[in-house]
Motif scaffolding. Structure first.
Motif, PDB file in Angstrom:
ATOM      1  N   LEU A 221       0.853  -1.187   0.000  1.00 51.88           N
ATOM      2  CA  LEU A 221       0.000   0.000   0.000  1.00 51.88           C
ATOM      3  C   LEU A 221       0.886   1.232   0.000  1.00 51.88           C
ATOM      4  O   LEU A 221       1.912   1.292   0.691  1.00 51.88           O
ATOM      5  CB  LEU A 221      -0.909   0.012   1.237  1.00 51.88           C
ATOM      6  CG  LEU A 221      -1.814  -1.225   1.382  1.00 51.88           C
ATOM      7  CD1 LEU A 221      -1.267  -2.148   2.461  1.00 51.88           C
ATOM      8  CD2 LEU A 221      -3.243  -0.820   1.703  1.00 51.88           C
ATOM      9  N   GLY A 222       0.517   2.233  -0.798  1.00 51.54           N
ATOM     10  CA  GLY A 222       1.315   3.439  -0.923  1.00 51.54           C
ATOM     11  C   GLY A 222       0.551   4.681  -0.495  1.00 51.54           C
ATOM     12  O   GLY A 222      -0.654   4.788  -0.716  1.00 51.54           O
ATOM     13  N   GLY A 223       1.260   5.592   0.129  1.00 46.93           N
ATOM     14  CA  GLY A 223       0.692   6.876   0.512  1.00 46.93           C
ATOM     15  C   GLY A 223       1.736   7.966   0.370  1.00 46.93           C
ATOM     16  O   GLY A 223       2.852   7.720  -0.106  1.00 46.93           O
ATOM     17  N   LEU A 224       1.414   9.141   0.772  1.00 41.98           N
ATOM     18  CA  LEU A 224       2.321  10.278   0.641  1.00 41.98           C
ATOM     19  C   LEU A 224       3.599  10.032   1.437  1.00 41.98           C
ATOM     20  O   LEU A 224       3.587  10.002   2.660  1.00 41.98           O
ATOM     21  CB  LEU A 224       1.632  11.546   1.133  1.00 41.98           C
ATOM     22  CG  LEU A 224       2.421  12.851   0.979  1.00 41.98           C
ATOM     23  CD1 LEU A 224       2.714  13.134  -0.494  1.00 41.98           C
ATOM     24  CD2 LEU A 224       1.653  14.010   1.609  1.00 41.98           C
ATOM     25  N   GLY A 225       4.702   9.794   0.713  1.00 39.99           N
ATOM     26  CA  GLY A 225       5.997   9.619   1.348  1.00 39.99           C
ATOM     27  C   GLY A 225       6.160   8.340   2.137  1.00 39.99           C
ATOM     28  O   GLY A 225       7.073   8.230   2.968  1.00 39.99           O
ATOM     29  N   GLN A 226       5.316   7.337   1.890  1.00 42.75           N
ATOM     30  CA  GLN A 226       5.411   6.109   2.678  1.00 42.75           C
ATOM     31  C   GLN A 226       4.788   4.930   1.938  1.00 42.75           C
ATOM     32  O   GLN A 226       3.961   5.093   1.046  1.00 42.75           O
ATOM     33  CB  GLN A 226       4.689   6.283   4.019  1.00 42.75           C
ATOM     34  CG  GLN A 226       3.200   6.554   3.871  1.00 42.75           C
ATOM     35  CD  GLN A 226       2.516   6.771   5.202  1.00 42.75           C
ATOM     36  OE1 GLN A 226       2.751   6.037   6.164  1.00 42.75           O
ATOM     37  NE2 GLN A 226       1.660   7.782   5.264  1.00 42.75           N
ATOM     38  N   THR A 227       5.218   3.741   2.320  1.00 42.68           N
ATOM     39  CA  THR A 227       4.583   2.508   1.866  1.00 42.68           C
ATOM     40  C   THR A 227       4.407   1.590   3.070  1.00 42.68           C
ATOM     41  O   THR A 227       5.123   1.683   4.062  1.00 42.68           O
ATOM     42  CB  THR A 227       5.411   1.768   0.796  1.00 42.68           C
ATOM     43  OG1 THR A 227       6.674   1.382   1.353  1.00 42.68           O
ATOM     44  CG2 THR A 227       5.621   2.625  -0.444  1.00 42.68           C
ATOM     45  N   LEU A 228       3.439   0.711   2.943  1.00 44.41           N
ATOM     46  CA  LEU A 228       3.194  -0.314   3.958  1.00 44.41           C
ATOM     47  C   LEU A 228       3.084  -1.643   3.234  1.00 44.41           C
ATOM     48  O   LEU A 228       2.301  -1.779   2.289  1.00 44.41           O
ATOM     49  CB  LEU A 228       1.897  -0.025   4.715  1.00 44.41           C
ATOM     50  CG  LEU A 228       1.401  -1.124   5.671  1.00 44.41           C
ATOM     51  CD1 LEU A 228       2.396  -1.351   6.808  1.00 44.41           C
ATOM     52  CD2 LEU A 228       0.022  -0.782   6.215  1.00 44.41           C
ATOM     53  N   THR A 229       3.889  -2.627   3.664  1.00 44.12           N
ATOM     54  CA  THR A 229       3.857  -3.955   3.065  1.00 44.12           C
ATOM     55  C   THR A 229       3.357  -4.965   4.091  1.00 44.12           C
ATOM     56  O   THR A 229       3.886  -5.055   5.196  1.00 44.12           O
ATOM     57  CB  THR A 229       5.251  -4.380   2.569  1.00 44.12           C
ATOM     58  OG1 THR A 229       5.709  -3.452   1.586  1.00 44.12           O
ATOM     59  CG2 THR A 229       5.204  -5.770   1.951  1.00 44.12           C
ATOM     60  N   ILE A 230       2.334  -5.718   3.713  1.00 41.16           N
ATOM     61  CA  ILE A 230       1.797  -6.789   4.544  1.00 41.16           C
ATOM     62  C   ILE A 230       2.045  -8.088   3.790  1.00 41.16           C
ATOM     63  O   ILE A 230       1.598  -8.247   2.656  1.00 41.16           O
ATOM     64  CB  ILE A 230       0.295  -6.587   4.811  1.00 41.16           C
ATOM     65  CG1 ILE A 230       0.057  -5.236   5.482  1.00 41.16           C
ATOM     66  CG2 ILE A 230      -0.261  -7.719   5.666  1.00 41.16           C
ATOM     67  CD1 ILE A 230      -1.401  -4.844   5.590  1.00 41.16           C
ATOM     68  N   ARG A 231       2.771  -9.004   4.411  1.00 44.89           N
ATOM     69  CA  ARG A 231       3.203 -10.210   3.694  1.00 44.89           C
ATOM     70  C   ARG A 231       2.891 -11.464   4.509  1.00 44.89           C
ATOM     71  O   ARG A 231       3.023 -11.466   5.738  1.00 44.89           O
ATOM     72  CB  ARG A 231       4.700 -10.151   3.407  1.00 44.89           C
ATOM     73  CG  ARG A 231       5.232 -11.415   2.713  1.00 44.89           C
ATOM     74  CD  ARG A 231       6.678 -11.310   2.311  1.00 44.89           C
ATOM     75  NE  ARG A 231       7.171 -12.592   1.803  1.00 44.89           N
ATOM     76  CZ  ARG A 231       7.739 -12.773   0.621  1.00 44.89           C
ATOM     77  NH1 ARG A 231       7.891 -11.757  -0.201  1.00 44.89           N
ATOM     78  NH2 ARG A 231       8.168 -13.969   0.259  1.00 44.89           N
ATOM     79  N   HIS A 232       2.493 -12.494   3.781  1.00 43.29           N
ATOM     80  CA  HIS A 232       2.312 -13.804   4.399  1.00 43.29           C
ATOM     81  C   HIS A 232       3.070 -14.846   3.592  1.00 43.29           C
ATOM     82  O   HIS A 232       3.090 -14.800   2.359  1.00 43.29           O
ATOM     83  CB  HIS A 232       0.839 -14.202   4.462  1.00 43.29           C
ATOM     84  CG  HIS A 232       0.643 -15.579   5.014  1.00 43.29           C
ATOM     85  ND1 HIS A 232       0.456 -16.676   4.196  1.00 43.29           N
ATOM     86  CD2 HIS A 232       0.651 -16.041   6.283  1.00 43.29           C
ATOM     87  CE1 HIS A 232       0.339 -17.761   4.956  1.00 43.29           C
ATOM     88  NE2 HIS A 232       0.456 -17.404   6.216  1.00 43.29           N
ATOM     89  N   ASP A 233       3.694 -15.801   4.285  1.00 44.86           N
ATOM     90  CA  ASP A 233       4.424 -16.885   3.642  1.00 44.86           C
ATOM     91  C   ASP A 233       3.980 -18.222   4.213  1.00 44.86           C
ATOM     92  O   ASP A 233       4.009 -18.416   5.436  1.00 44.86           O
ATOM     93  CB  ASP A 233       5.938 -16.741   3.872  1.00 44.86           C
ATOM     94  CG  ASP A 233       6.492 -15.468   3.263  1.00 44.86           C
ATOM     95  OD1 ASP A 233       6.782 -15.482   2.067  1.00 44.86           O
ATOM     96  OD2 ASP A 233       6.646 -14.476   3.999  1.00 44.86           O
ATOM     97  N   SER A 234       3.577 -19.121   3.346  1.00 42.47           N
ATOM     98  CA  SER A 234       3.405 -20.517   3.734  1.00 42.47           C
ATOM     99  C   SER A 234       4.679 -21.250   3.330  1.00 42.47           C
ATOM    100  O   SER A 234       4.967 -21.411   2.138  1.00 42.47           O
ATOM    101  CB  SER A 234       2.188 -21.136   3.036  1.00 42.47           C
ATOM    102  OG  SER A 234       0.996 -20.767   3.685  1.00 42.47           O
ATOM    103  N   ILE A 235       5.423 -21.687   4.332  1.00 39.21           N
ATOM    104  CA  ILE A 235       6.711 -22.339   4.083  1.00 39.21           C
ATOM    105  C   ILE A 235       6.519 -23.817   3.747  1.00 39.21           C
ATOM    106  O   ILE A 235       7.246 -24.403   2.954  1.00 39.21           O
ATOM    107  CB  ILE A 235       7.635 -22.188   5.312  1.00 39.21           C
ATOM    108  CG1 ILE A 235       7.729 -20.709   5.742  1.00 39.21           C
ATOM    109  CG2 ILE A 235       9.015 -22.758   5.024  1.00 39.21           C
ATOM    110  CD1 ILE A 235       8.223 -19.782   4.664  1.00 39.21           C
ATOM    111  N   THR A 236       5.525 -24.432   4.383  1.00 40.57           N
ATOM    112  CA  THR A 236       5.201 -25.833   4.109  1.00 40.57           C
ATOM    113  C   THR A 236       3.686 -25.962   3.939  1.00 40.57           C
ATOM    114  O   THR A 236       2.910 -25.091   4.366  1.00 40.57           O
ATOM    115  CB  THR A 236       5.641 -26.768   5.255  1.00 40.57           C
ATOM    116  OG1 THR A 236       4.807 -26.533   6.397  1.00 40.57           O
ATOM    117  CG2 THR A 236       7.096 -26.531   5.632  1.00 40.57           C
TER     118      THR A 236
END
Length: 269
Positions: A221-236
């Motif tokens: 997600l992007g905004g004025l002068g910033q970003t926010l990253t939300i991440r999920h990983d299934s390893i198995t």
């Protein structure tokens, strides 16, 4: 004991589901169906010794003779829709983890299940963390409405984008509204597709398929002068099994098929 069959039992997700059902104290593995591996004792695939349960390749014949309580389906886009209709025809509760169903097919499955009073679940993703990722992303989109999604899966996944990415985009649109149009109307792709697929309202979805991956997604997600990253990983693939068990158990108390594990986690049905 809840009698559970697994369709797509020869595949990697199917094997994991069969192993999980076999080990569950309140479930009985009633059978295994797949177009591959016919006659193979499922115990050879889930490393639990001889079970006496051989893989069968005719779904309808199995349903006619066994009628289990629940069918866990990890097949593929080509088969899952017709499988779902067969489960409902024979009064078996479908718990579907295969992606590739379109919105019209999902609606048809839900409508038919409601008419027959048969519970079940269609889940783009059974990982609890993935459901939380989608929920957090939808909340963040209230404040940072410009968003792009990058989903990454193993190279054997044939459908793109993933069901998880589509579900994520859908709940973001529910939160922010489709009237918000992000991106430039005059944007030019010198290489067609390089900006990803345009889902709706300017939400771009990018799909990656590589060996070594299982299932991963970033919502940026992007905004004025910033970003926010939300991440999920299934390893198995084990990461999906608590959600499968939850869906099997809860399906017994539902009177229709619901779409999305979030409906069960957050008690909205």
């Amino acid at each position: 004991m809840i009698e559970v069959m697994v369709t797509g039992a020869y595949g990697r997700m199917g094997r994991e589901a069969a192993r999980t059902v076999w080990d569950a104290d309140d479930m009985l593995l009633a059978g295994a169906v797949d177009g591959r591996g016919e006659g193979t004792d499922i115990g050879q695939l889930i490393e639990c010794g001889s079970t006496g349960i051989n893989i069968e390749n005719d779904l309808e014949e199995f349903l006619k003779s066994k009628r289990p309580d629940v069918a866990v389906d990890f097949t593929g886009p080509q088969a899952v829709y017709h499988n779902a209709l067969k489960y409902l025809e024979y009064g078996v509760r479908p718990v579907i983890g295969s992606t590739g169903l379109d919105a019209g097919q999902i609606k048809e499955i839900i409508d038919l299940s409601e008419k027959r009073g048969i519970g079940g679940l269609v889940a783009p993703n059974f990982a609890i963390g993935a459901v939380l990722m989608m929920r957090f992303a939808a909340e963040a989109a209230r404040f940072l409405p410009d968003v792009e999604i990058i989903e990454m899966h193993h190279d054997q996944k044939i459908d793109a984008p993933s069901g998880t990415a589509i579900k994520t985009a859908e709940i973001i649109l529910e939160q922010r509204g489709d009237e918000y149009k992000q991106g430039l109307a005059s944007e030019i792709e010198t290489l067609p597709g390089s900006r990803g697929g345009n889902f709706s309202g300017g939400i771009r979805i990018h799909s990656v398929r590589l060996p070594g991956l299982v299932a991963h997604q970033e919502v940026i997600l992007g905004g004025l002068g910033q970003t926010l990253t939300i991440r999920h990983d299934s390893i198995t693939r084990e990461s999906f099994m608590p959600g499968v068990l939850l869906a099997v158990r809860r399906s017994l108390n539902l009177n229709k098929v619901v779409y999305g594990l979030d409906k069960l986690l957050f008690e909205t049905v």
